[in-house]
Motif scaffolding. Structure first.
Motif, mmCIF file in Angstrom:
data_model
loop_
_atom_site.group_PDB
_atom_site.id
_atom_site.type_symbol
_atom_site.label_atom_id
_atom_site.label_comp_id
_atom_site.label_asym_id
_atom_site.label_seq_id
_atom_site.Cartn_x
_atom_site.Cartn_y
_atom_site.Cartn_z
ATOM 1 N N GLU A 42 38.242 53.707 13.806
ATOM 2 C CA GLU A 42 36.846 53.508 14.598
ATOM 3 C C GLU A 42 35.806 52.622 13.781
ATOM 4 O O GLU A 42 35.993 52.519 12.337
ATOM 5 C CB GLU A 42 36.269 54.935 14.654
ATOM 6 N N GLY A 43 35.039 52.296 14.480
ATOM 7 C CA GLY A 43 33.675 51.297 13.927
ATOM 8 C C GLY A 43 32.812 52.181 13.243
ATOM 9 O O GLY A 43 32.695 53.415 13.273
ATOM 10 N N PRO A 44 32.017 51.600 12.237
ATOM 11 C CA PRO A 44 30.998 52.460 11.534
ATOM 12 C C PRO A 44 30.115 52.949 12.732
ATOM 13 O O PRO A 44 29.520 52.165 13.439
ATOM 14 C CB PRO A 44 30.279 51.411 10.663
ATOM 15 N N PHE A 89 29.548 54.152 4.233
ATOM 16 C CA PHE A 89 29.109 52.840 3.604
ATOM 17 C C PHE A 89 27.528 52.876 3.533
ATOM 18 O O PHE A 89 26.810 53.203 4.399
ATOM 19 C CB PHE A 89 29.446 51.847 4.683
ATOM 20 N N PHE A 101 27.408 45.234 2.759
ATOM 21 C CA PHE A 101 27.779 46.761 2.623
ATOM 22 C C PHE A 101 28.413 46.791 1.099
ATOM 23 O O PHE A 101 28.823 45.834 0.459
ATOM 24 C CB PHE A 101 28.907 46.687 3.640
ATOM 25 N N GLY A 102 28.294 48.077 0.818
ATOM 26 C CA GLY A 102 29.208 48.329 -0.462
ATOM 27 C C GLY A 102 30.595 48.683 -0.030
ATOM 28 O O GLY A 102 31.098 48.516 1.445
ATOM 29 N N LYS A 103 31.247 49.093 -0.828
ATOM 30 C CA LYS A 103 33.050 49.266 -0.657
ATOM 31 C C LYS A 103 33.204 50.771 0.168
ATOM 32 O O LYS A 103 34.399 50.778 0.310
ATOM 33 C CB LYS A 103 33.822 49.031 -1.899
ATOM 34 N N TYR B 33 26.229 40.395 15.987
ATOM 35 C CA TYR B 33 26.809 40.347 14.502
ATOM 36 C C TYR B 33 28.159 40.190 14.697
ATOM 37 O O TYR B 33 28.850 41.046 15.367
ATOM 38 C CB TYR B 33 26.186 40.998 13.624
ATOM 39 N N TYR B 35 31.295 40.763 11.777
ATOM 40 C CA TYR B 35 31.922 41.145 10.502
ATOM 41 C C TYR B 35 33.387 41.095 10.402
ATOM 42 O O TYR B 35 33.970 41.672 11.330
ATOM 43 C CB TYR B 35 31.207 42.553 9.967
ATOM 44 N N GLN B 37 36.331 43.021 7.884
ATOM 45 C CA GLN B 37 36.656 44.480 6.892
ATOM 46 C C GLN B 37 38.046 44.172 6.559
ATOM 47 O O GLN B 37 39.030 44.609 7.620
ATOM 48 C CB GLN B 37 36.275 45.681 7.609
ATOM 49 N N GLY B 40 40.195 48.361 1.983
ATOM 50 C CA GLY B 40 39.475 48.756 0.845
ATOM 51 C C GLY B 40 38.239 48.259 0.549
ATOM 52 O O GLY B 40 37.496 48.393 -0.565
ATOM 53 N N GLN B 41 37.416 47.503 1.554
ATOM 54 C CA GLN B 41 36.344 46.692 1.349
ATOM 55 C C GLN B 41 35.323 47.174 2.560
ATOM 56 O O GLN B 41 35.887 47.822 3.500
ATOM 57 C CB GLN B 41 36.568 45.199 1.276
ATOM 58 N N GLY B 42 34.049 47.046 2.313
ATOM 59 C CA GLY B 42 33.178 47.076 3.392
ATOM 60 C C GLY B 42 33.051 45.995 4.101
ATOM 61 O O GLY B 42 33.678 44.702 3.941
ATOM 62 N N PRO B 43 32.521 46.143 5.185
ATOM 63 C CA PRO B 43 32.372 44.778 6.006
ATOM 64 C C PRO B 43 31.787 43.697 5.557
ATOM 65 O O PRO B 43 30.654 43.841 4.726
ATOM 66 C CB PRO B 43 31.638 45.661 7.381
ATOM 67 N N PHE B 45 29.706 40.079 6.346
ATOM 68 C CA PHE B 45 28.932 39.179 7.373
ATOM 69 C C PHE B 45 29.714 37.743 7.806
ATOM 70 O O PHE B 45 30.000 37.239 7.062
ATOM 71 C CB PHE B 45 27.591 39.185 6.970
ATOM 72 N N LEU B 91 34.910 43.365 13.229
ATOM 73 C CA LEU B 91 33.790 44.071 13.897
ATOM 74 C C LEU B 91 32.737 43.389 14.560
ATOM 75 O O LEU B 91 32.239 42.367 13.880
ATOM 76 C CB LEU B 91 33.253 45.212 12.691
ATOM 77 N N PHE B 104 27.728 49.330 15.904
ATOM 78 C CA PHE B 104 29.024 48.805 15.767
ATOM 79 C C PHE B 104 30.087 48.997 16.837
ATOM 80 O O PHE B 104 29.995 50.288 17.313
ATOM 81 C CB PHE B 104 29.640 49.259 14.347
ATOM 82 N N GLY B 105 30.968 48.168 17.361
ATOM 83 C CA GLY B 105 32.061 48.482 18.127
ATOM 84 C C GLY B 105 33.282 49.171 17.239
ATOM 85 O O GLY B 105 32.967 49.155 16.071
ATOM 86 N N PRO B 106 34.258 49.473 18.155
ATOM 87 C CA PRO B 106 35.279 50.232 17.369
ATOM 88 C C PRO B 106 36.213 49.031 16.504
ATOM 89 O O PRO B 106 37.188 49.348 15.820
ATOM 90 C CB PRO B 106 36.173 50.798 18.371
#
Lengths: 111, 113
Positions: A42-44, A89, A101-103, B33, B35, B37, B40-43, B45, B91, B104-106
């Motif tokens: 899913e998205g955030p 996050f 964002f963080g990890k 926006y 992004y 991902q 193991g990382q965050g999104p 930009f 994303l 955010f979308g899925p």
């Protein structure tokens, strides 16, 4: 160079207890901070945010604390529930609105 | 009301092919926006639209990536000559008049073989 850091990849908590997720940032131009929760595939999902002019924001079981001098924020969840198990996050933005964002931290709440 | 939607939800393609990823923002949100991902990382930009124009495209990794939003609503992220390293979840998020909270979308899971 990571501008937003979540140093704990995972956290395990018992149901009913407090969960504390931490986040540090390095860019002093950040003035808005957000927490997102993410389930697999899913998205955030937006949880809670705080502006740099405040040091605390509360919404139900969720409270975010901001310590600008330490460039540190934390998310408190109390009481924790099994449905809170997800990746959390931390994100920050400045005047240009784009989020950094963080990890993420994987929270597991055990029944 | 309806949230941000993205299509397709999954896309498998071969190295060198062209792909398009679509995003439908929340109705009335003027800011959009993209992004990316990785595991193991965050999104991270990629690009930000305010209305029809790209206000900030500093996150696009190279000129194989391009995005449009011709009528100020739906946006399409276009990737030419895909590479295996492009495999990630893409994303899309939107916000009202560029305010700080983005929804955010899925995501679209892109796999380049």
């Amino acid at each position: 160079d990571q501008q937003v850091k979540q140093n704990s990849p995972s956290l395990s908590v018992q149901e009913g207890r407090i969960s504390i997720l931490n986040c540090d940032y390095t860019n002093s131009m950040f003035d808005y901070f957000l927490w997102y929760k993410k389930y697999p595939a899913e998205g955030p999902t937006f949880l809670i945010s705080i502006s740099s002019i405040k040091d605390k924001n509360e919404d139900g079981r969720f409270t975010v604390f901001l310590n600008k001098s330490a460039k540190h924020l934390s998310l408190h969840i109390v009481p924790s529930q099994p449905g809170d198990s997800a990746v959390y996050f931390c994100a920050a933005s400045g005047s240009n609105y784009k989020l950094t964002f963080g990890k993420g931290t994987l929270l597991t709440v055990n029944p | 009301g309806a949230g941000v939607s993205q299509t397709p939800s999954n896309k498998v393609t071969e190295k060198g092919k062209y792909v398009e990823l679509r995003c439908d923002p929340i109705s009335g949100h003027t800011a959009l926006y993209w992004y990316r991902q990785s595991l193991g990382q965050g999104p991270e930009f990629l690009i930000y639209f305010q209305g029809t124009g790209a206000a900030d495209d500093s996150g696009l990794p190279n000129d194989r990536f391009f995005a449009v939003r011709p009528e100020g609503s739906v946006s399409t992220l276009k990737i030419q000559r895909t590479e295996r390293g492009d495999s990630a979840v893409y994303l899309c998020a939107s916000s009202y008049k560029g305010t700080e909270t983005q929804y955010f979308g899925p995501g679209t899971r892109l796999l380049v073989l």
